[in-house]
Write an enzyme that holds these catalytic residues in place. Structure first.
Site, PDB file in Angstrom:
ATOM      1  N   GLU A  58      16.685  30.850  11.087  1.00  0.00           N
ATOM      2  CA  GLU A  58      17.017  31.504  12.356  1.00  0.00           C
ATOM      3  C   GLU A  58      16.192  32.765  12.577  1.00  0.00           C
ATOM      4  OE1 GLU A  58      20.715  33.371  14.909  1.00  0.00           O
ATOM      5  OE2 GLU A  58      21.100  32.755  12.850  1.00  0.00           O
ATOM      6  N   ASP A  82      20.678  28.855   8.399  1.00  0.00           N
ATOM      7  CA  ASP A  82      21.292  29.947   9.162  1.00  0.00           C
ATOM      8  C   ASP A  82      21.900  30.891   8.137  1.00  0.00           C
ATOM      9  OD1 ASP A  82      22.568  31.689  10.831  1.00  0.00           O
ATOM     10  OD2 ASP A  82      23.454  30.151  12.110  1.00  0.00           O
ATOM     11  N   ILE A 120      23.472  33.805   8.304  1.00  0.00           N
ATOM     12  CA  ILE A 120      24.843  34.200   8.643  1.00  0.00           C
ATOM     13  C   ILE A 120      25.178  33.553   9.980  1.00  0.00           C
ATOM     14  CG2 ILE A 120      26.426  36.068   9.220  1.00  0.00           C
ATOM     15  CD1 ILE A 120      24.935  37.922   7.427  1.00  0.00           C
ATOM     16  N   ASP A 121      25.978  32.481   9.947  1.00  0.00           N
ATOM     17  CA  ASP A 121      26.469  31.883  11.186  1.00  0.00           C
ATOM     18  C   ASP A 121      27.802  32.565  11.486  1.00  0.00           C
ATOM     19  OD1 ASP A 121      26.449  30.184  13.393  1.00  0.00           O
ATOM     20  OD2 ASP A 121      27.825  28.813  12.398  1.00  0.00           O
ATOM     21  N   THR A 126      27.399  36.043  13.075  1.00  0.00           N
ATOM     22  CA  THR A 126      26.966  37.431  12.864  1.00  0.00           C
ATOM     23  C   THR A 126      27.903  38.410  13.556  1.00  0.00           C
ATOM     24  OG1 THR A 126      24.664  36.758  12.633  1.00  0.00           O
ATOM     25  CG2 THR A 126      25.063  39.057  13.175  1.00  0.00           C
ATOM     26  N   ASP A 148      22.455  26.262  13.523  1.00  0.00           N
ATOM     27  CA  ASP A 148      23.912  26.404  13.579  1.00  0.00           C
ATOM     28  C   ASP A 148      24.615  25.115  13.173  1.00  0.00           C
ATOM     29  OD1 ASP A 148      23.937  29.059  14.765  1.00  0.00           O
ATOM     30  OD2 ASP A 148      23.381  28.133  16.657  1.00  0.00           O
TER      31      ASP A 148
END
Length: 280
Positions: free
Chosen positions: A70, A90, A92-93, A95, A220
């Protein structure tokens, strides 16, 4: 036949756990926030730190594999999914959840070969739930088998969605038009966890019957898409056709009947594709 990708999957689980440790530590003291496309599209130093950790570990162990991340794409790298073994990351999905210490934050790692997801790992860091799936071998949470809900009546269902990061009036109107239509079917309720990956893992777990969203990205949903299908669920485009992970549109449901019923109510639109050439 030996599972040639098992070593890669084991590495993904191990590195997701390490990344989760970084996220939990950062929650205590390091949530410096920046923005990307808008004031509500957030990124933190932890997103960048975690992505760097995962990508470097993959490059060291699997130097010929390709990477889509990402933050790398946000920095200008192409989002190109080829037939080569590719890690879709990803860091940190969720954030915005992370920034507010809202407890649904996931590290998501999908692995694709010939444009097909071979395994998916979603680690819900604050819950310490490790969701995993290997194509053809089922889906699991902390080693326990996952199975979608057997509810076939959408009026007895909970539906998950997200509101996205656009605050443009037209986008917001589309989102709320769909939401209103689905709520008025009527369904039991609508929920939003703040993380596409976790919403999809909730479908796989049987907690919610479906999740839909327009505007998500391949990182995601890549890992969680396999977790849903391996738990017995179905994936569909919001117009009812086959899902295309680069299209930024998805319906994930426990059954085709529920998925199709949802597509009838969604006011669909098409955001720029993830694999579209950059605009100059």
């Amino acid at each position: 036949m030996a599972d040639i990708w098992q070593d890669a999957m084991d590495h993904a689980v191990a590195i997701a756990r390490r990344a989760g440790d970084v996220v939990r530590e950062a929650l205590l003291d390091d949530r410096m926030v920046m923005t990307k496309t808008s004031s509500v599209d957030l990124v933190t130093q932890t997103d960048q730190k975690v992505e760097k950790l995962i990508m470097q570990s993959v490059k060291d162990k699997f130097p010929t594999h390709r990477l889509i991340g990402e933050e790398s794409v946000a920095a200008g790298e192409a989002c190109d999914l080829s037939d080569a073994p590719t890690w879709i990351i990803d860091p940190i999905d969720g954030t915005t959840n992370f920034v507010h210490a809202f407890p649904f934050v996931a590290v998501s790692i999908g692995f694709s070969v010939n444009k097909q997801i071979e395994f998916g790992v979603v680690y819900s860091c604050l819950e310490d739930k490790m969701f995993t799936a290997r194509r053809g071998k089922g889906a699991f949470c902390n080693g326990n088998v996952l199975q979608v809900s057997d509810q076939e009546d959408i009026r007895q269902s909970i539906i998950a969605t997200e509101f996205g990061s656009s605050r443009e009036p037209e986008a917001v109107n589309n989102i709320f038009s769909s939401l209103r239509s689905i709520l008025c079917i009527p369904v039991h309720g609508v929920r939003t966890a703040g993380s596409a990956a976790i919403n999809m893992c909730l479908v796989a777990s049987g907690c919610v019957e479906a999740y839909y969203e327009i505007g998500i990205h391949v990182w995601d949903v890549a890992a969680a898409s396999l977790i849903v299908s391996e738990a017995g669920g179905v994936l569909m485009d919001v117009d009812g056709g086959s899902v295309d992970l680069m299209s930024r549109r998805i319906v994930a449901a426990n059954s085709r009947a529920i998925a199709e019923r949802i597509t009838e109510e969604i006011r669909s639109f098409s955001p720029p594709r993830d694999d579209a050439p950059p605009q100059h």
